[in-house]
Design a protein around this motif. Structure first.
Motif, PDB file in Angstrom:
ATOM      1  N   LYS A  16       0.897  -1.300   0.059  1.00  0.00           N
ATOM      2  CA  LYS A  16      -0.067   0.014   0.156  1.00  0.00           C
ATOM      3  C   LYS A  16       0.817   1.178  -0.067  1.00  0.00           C
ATOM      4  N   TYR A  26      -1.894  12.852 -15.498  1.00  0.00           N
ATOM      5  CA  TYR A  26      -3.182  13.212 -14.820  1.00  0.00           C
ATOM      6  C   TYR A  26      -3.826  13.923 -15.903  1.00  0.00           C
ATOM      7  N   GLU A  69      -6.693  15.786   0.179  1.00  0.00           N
ATOM      8  CA  GLU A  69      -7.592  15.236  -0.991  1.00  0.00           C
ATOM      9  C   GLU A  69      -6.873  15.467  -2.046  1.00  0.00           C
ATOM     10  N   ILE A  88      -5.160  12.130  -2.692  1.00  0.00           N
ATOM     11  CA  ILE A  88      -6.159  10.970  -3.031  1.00  0.00           C
ATOM     12  C   ILE A  88      -6.645  11.209  -4.358  1.00  0.00           C
ATOM     13  N   LYS A  89      -6.906  12.407  -4.739  1.00  0.00           N
ATOM     14  CA  LYS A  89      -7.528  12.537  -6.225  1.00  0.00           C
ATOM     15  C   LYS A  89      -6.421  12.158  -7.162  1.00  0.00           C
ATOM     16  N   TYR A  90      -5.205  12.351  -6.980  1.00  0.00           N
ATOM     17  CA  TYR A  90      -4.209  11.684  -7.937  1.00  0.00           C
ATOM     18  C   TYR A  90      -4.043  10.333  -7.825  1.00  0.00           C
ATOM     19  N   ALA A  91      -3.991   9.859  -6.618  1.00  0.00           N
ATOM     20  CA  ALA A  91      -3.761   8.125  -6.410  1.00  0.00           C
ATOM     21  C   ALA A  91      -4.788   7.307  -6.899  1.00  0.00           C
ATOM     22  N   LYS A  92      -5.923   7.760  -7.067  1.00  0.00           N
ATOM     23  CA  LYS A  92      -7.010   6.982  -7.523  1.00  0.00           C
ATOM     24  C   LYS A  92      -6.926   6.810  -9.105  1.00  0.00           C
ATOM     25  N   ARG A  93      -6.336   7.951  -9.740  1.00  0.00           N
ATOM     26  CA  ARG A  93      -6.296   7.980 -11.214  1.00  0.00           C
ATOM     27  C   ARG A  93      -5.037   7.156 -11.411  1.00  0.00           C
ATOM     28  N   LYS A 127      -3.715   3.564  -7.556  1.00  0.00           N
ATOM     29  CA  LYS A 127      -3.241   3.297  -6.366  1.00  0.00           C
ATOM     30  C   LYS A 127      -4.156   3.872  -5.323  1.00  0.00           C
ATOM     31  N   PRO A 128      -5.511   3.466  -5.222  1.00  0.00           N
ATOM     32  CA  PRO A 128      -6.500   4.200  -4.451  1.00  0.00           C
ATOM     33  C   PRO A 128      -6.330   4.165  -2.906  1.00  0.00           C
ATOM     34  N   THR A 171      -2.302   7.591   0.487  1.00  0.00           N
ATOM     35  CA  THR A 171      -2.636   8.766   1.045  1.00  0.00           C
ATOM     36  C   THR A 171      -1.555   9.560   1.168  1.00  0.00           C
TER      37      THR A 171
END
Length: 360
Positions: A153, A171, A291, A294-299, A302-303, A306
């Motif tokens: 993780k 992104y 936040e 998290i926004k970049y991680a999801k895309r 790697k959701p 943090t």
């Protein structure tokens, strides 16, 4: 004093009048040793506990401030067991084992102070009987357990550079059909990549990043001066090194910081945001940075990533090239016990790390 400490100190002063005089005395006693943030957690825990005592009829006080020392002396072990059950089984807001342990530890600290340290005018303890001395609080998170939860993780090896590169360019390509998201990315990509790169190359906590001022940065010497967690000397900033990889992102961001964010000369903050409709930029908040990552991680795919896991990512990578003592100092840990997590996250053993330290 840092922005966060100033805010927490103010909140602490707002809460204290609603608590009994002996709690206020305890907080004054602890103030030189603990941060306002830690003491604020204590105070909130005491508010909750006293509310429970009144709700259960274990005190006749009409409000928390009227709770007496006698109320605490009369508590039976059954009362504490009942409180623990209430924390873990109530319908709304059930607490995790870690939170329950913290709340009980806060109570034990207060009861210990009242029974072993504080005195009345006749030199007798304020609290004659300490029921919390009977309460065993088990350690919840061992380094090995924490490491197991982090496995898979965090960012590893090439991913550290890839994530920063994704913020800068990838992104934007992913959201180019969304005009609003694409515009926001063009506005903030240098800043956002800089924040991620700085954490991935220094291990700073998000609160330390938020509190950074422009004059805390020594780019040529790859140094930052930060208020470290747990250091209550409010006149001293700790020098923290960052790796060479972060210099390019810092330089790119500094080139646009003033003009792009309409940053007034009086604004000292290093990292700036320009809210919609605002005429000038201001310091980014902790929540905004959380936040944003998290926004970049999801895309990025790697959701689970943090902002704090960026710190873990740096620490694991840094530990692979250094010993546990250097890693502890870089991260600002109070003891090597916390740093042990990274020994378990790598193939190294604690003995190898210590042996190398002895050989230096």
């Amino acid at each position: 004093m840092s922005i966060q400490k100033t805010s927490d100190r103010r909140k602490l002063e707002e809460h204290l009048p609603s608590l009994p005089w002996f709690v206020q005395q305890f907080i004054d006693y602890k103030l030189p040793d603990l941060s306002p943030s830690s003491l604020l957690e204590y105070v909130r825990d005491y508010e909750f506990f006293f509310g429970y005592l009144r709700m259960e009829g274990l005190s006749e006080a009409g409000k928390n401030a009227d709770i007496t020392l006698l109320d605490l002396e009369r508590l039976h072990m059954d009362s504490i067991v009942g409180y623990r059950l209430y924390l873990t089984t109530r319908m709304e807001g059930t607490n995790s084992r870690t939170t329950v342990s913290r709340k009980l530890s806060a109570l034990r600290s207060l009861f210990h102070y009242l029974s072993q340290i504080a005195e009345d005018e006749h030199f007798y303890p304020l609290l004659k009987r300490n029921v919390m001395a009977k309460v065993e609080i088990k350690r919840i998170h061992k380094p090995k357990d924490t490491a197991a939860k982090l496995k898979g993780k965090i960012l590893e090896e090439e991913e550290l550079l890839e994530f920063v590169g994704y913020i800068l360019d990838g992104y934007g390509r992913d959201v180019e059909r969304n005009k609003q998201a694409h515009y926001a990315h063009l506005q903030n990509r240098e800043r956002d990549a800089c924040i991620a790169s700085l954490i991935l190359n220094s291990g700073l906590r998000v609160s330390e990043v938020v509190n950074l001022n422009l004059d805390d940065l020594d780019l040529n010497n790859k140094l930052l001066y930060v208020y470290r967690k747990g250091n209550n000397d409010e006149t001293f900033k700790t020098p923290v090194y960052f790796r060479e990889q972060a210099k390019d992102e810092l330089s790119a961001y500094l080139a646009v910081r003033q003009a792009r964010y309409h940053t007034p000369k009086r604004e000292k903050a290093l990292f700036i945001t320009l809210p919609n409709g605002a005429s000038e930029g201001k310091r980014m908040t902790k929540r905004a940075i959380q936040e944003m990552i998290i926004k970049y991680a999801k895309r990025f795919g790697k959701p689970f990533l943090t902002v704090h896991k960026l710190r873990h990512s740096f620490a694991t990578d840094y530990y692979l090239q250094n010993d546990i003592y250097k890693t502890k100092e870089q991260l600002g840990h109070a003891s090597t016990e916390t740093t042990e997590v990274y020994a378990h996250l790598t193939d190294k053993t604690m003995s190898e790390a210590i042996e190398r330290r002895n050989g230096n």
